[in-house]
Design a protein around this motif. Sequence first.
Motif, mmCIF file in Angstrom:
data_model
loop_
_atom_site.group_PDB
_atom_site.id
_atom_site.type_symbol
_atom_site.label_atom_id
_atom_site.label_comp_id
_atom_site.label_asym_id
_atom_site.label_seq_id
_atom_site.Cartn_x
_atom_site.Cartn_y
_atom_site.Cartn_z
ATOM 1 N N UNK A 1 0.834 -1.215 0.000
ATOM 2 C CA UNK A 1 0.000 0.000 0.000
ATOM 3 C C UNK A 1 0.866 1.261 0.000
ATOM 4 N N UNK A 2 1.978 1.215 0.716
ATOM 5 C CA UNK A 2 2.879 2.370 0.693
ATOM 6 C C UNK A 2 3.428 2.592 -0.707
ATOM 7 N N UNK A 3 3.762 1.497 -1.403
ATOM 8 C CA UNK A 3 4.248 1.634 -2.776
ATOM 9 C C UNK A 3 3.165 2.176 -3.700
ATOM 10 N N UNK A 4 1.890 1.845 -3.420
ATOM 11 C CA UNK A 4 0.783 2.435 -4.190
ATOM 12 C C UNK A 4 0.748 3.942 -3.992
ATOM 13 N N UNK A 5 0.961 4.358 -2.746
ATOM 14 C CA UNK A 5 0.991 5.793 -2.456
ATOM 15 C C UNK A 5 2.164 6.475 -3.163
ATOM 16 N N UNK A 6 3.308 5.790 -3.222
ATOM 17 C CA UNK A 6 4.468 6.344 -3.931
ATOM 18 C C UNK A 6 4.154 6.484 -5.416
ATOM 19 N N UNK A 7 3.503 5.481 -5.987
ATOM 20 C CA UNK A 7 3.106 5.551 -7.410
ATOM 21 C C UNK A 7 2.157 6.726 -7.630
ATOM 22 N N UNK A 8 1.214 6.894 -6.699
ATOM 23 C CA UNK A 8 0.286 8.022 -6.791
ATOM 24 C C UNK A 8 1.039 9.339 -6.658
ATOM 25 N N UNK A 9 2.006 9.392 -5.755
ATOM 26 C CA UNK A 9 2.815 10.605 -5.579
ATOM 27 C C UNK A 9 3.603 10.916 -6.850
ATOM 28 N N UNK A 10 4.087 9.880 -7.516
ATOM 29 C CA UNK A 10 4.810 10.031 -8.781
ATOM 30 C C UNK A 10 3.889 10.650 -9.836
ATOM 31 N N UNK A 11 2.662 10.171 -9.900
ATOM 32 C CA UNK A 11 1.699 10.714 -10.867
ATOM 33 C C UNK A 11 1.284 12.134 -10.488
ATOM 34 N N UNK B 1 -2.068 17.582 -22.994
ATOM 35 C CA UNK B 1 -2.596 16.207 -22.993
ATOM 36 C C UNK B 1 -1.936 15.369 -21.896
ATOM 37 N N UNK B 2 -0.663 15.645 -21.585
ATOM 38 C CA UNK B 2 0.008 14.929 -20.494
ATOM 39 C C UNK B 2 -0.684 15.229 -19.165
ATOM 40 N N UNK B 3 -1.132 16.457 -18.991
ATOM 41 C CA UNK B 3 -1.842 16.833 -17.760
ATOM 42 C C UNK B 3 -3.131 16.023 -17.622
ATOM 43 N N UNK B 4 -3.880 15.941 -18.701
ATOM 44 C CA UNK B 4 -5.136 15.182 -18.682
ATOM 45 C C UNK B 4 -4.886 13.701 -18.415
ATOM 46 N N UNK B 5 -3.865 13.147 -19.057
ATOM 47 C CA UNK B 5 -3.535 11.734 -18.846
ATOM 48 C C UNK B 5 -3.103 11.472 -17.406
ATOM 49 N N UNK B 6 -2.293 12.376 -16.845
ATOM 50 C CA UNK B 6 -1.830 12.206 -15.466
ATOM 51 C C UNK B 6 -3.011 12.243 -14.499
ATOM 52 N N UNK B 7 -3.925 13.196 -14.691
ATOM 53 C CA UNK B 7 -5.088 13.291 -13.799
ATOM 54 C C UNK B 7 -5.976 12.059 -13.928
ATOM 55 N N UNK B 8 -6.187 11.577 -15.160
ATOM 56 C CA UNK B 8 -6.979 10.358 -15.359
ATOM 57 C C UNK B 8 -6.335 9.167 -14.654
ATOM 58 N N UNK B 9 -5.014 9.081 -14.727
ATOM 59 C CA UNK B 9 -4.303 7.982 -14.068
ATOM 60 C C UNK B 9 -4.465 8.078 -12.544
ATOM 61 N N UNK C 1 -7.931 7.054 -11.637
ATOM 62 C CA UNK C 1 -8.165 5.618 -11.859
ATOM 63 C C UNK C 1 -7.585 4.767 -10.728
ATOM 64 N N UNK C 2 -6.657 5.316 -9.969
ATOM 65 C CA UNK C 2 -6.068 4.576 -8.851
ATOM 66 C C UNK C 2 -7.039 4.438 -7.682
ATOM 67 N N UNK C 3 -8.049 5.319 -7.649
ATOM 68 C CA UNK C 3 -9.110 5.257 -6.629
ATOM 69 C C UNK C 3 -8.553 5.191 -5.201
#
Length: 196
Positions: A126-136, A156-164, A167-169
Amino acid sequence: MNSFFAMMSRMKYIDRWALMRNSRQENLSEHSLEVSMIAHALAVIGNTCLGKELDAQKAAVFGMYHDATEIITGDMPTPVKYYNSRIKDSYKDIEHQASRTLLSMLPERMQDAYLEIFEKKEEDAYLWKLVKAADKLSAYIKCIEEEQAGNREFISAREMALNHIRSMKLPETELFLEYFIDAYGKNLDELTGGEA
């Protein structure tokens, strides 16, 4: 020779966003600090707002080193890295070898202490999920800053990053967006109330 920290100091020479025209270049060292701070914040949000018991300091350390292998591999652009499963799997193997190389640069007595940073444990998933989210979130913030500087390259990169991110919910990221993201579009006077 124990060259681990000398290698870490080379993060500042790895530029990010290689395929994009940047109004201000960002290096891996800057990015890693930002990811570390955001990962820590996400864990703190989880603890203070959502009643979780997350190790915020560990999240920060994971964030600090999350892209350290790029000192060896370089920053492969996301569209290339995830072009197909073969490339993605090959790159993961290369990252694994790079992490083993970095670990070998530590004195043997210290290697176990750093192993959990480079070899992800299930208990820290779960901490690694948070790190991935922090990266995004860091990528999203970079896009906001580039747009603020008049650079349309990152729209478009901004839109893709926000969608990602969405999507992590992860409730922590939603609260980070709610509490903090609007400030990134402000100038210094607006951030400080004109007291800078």
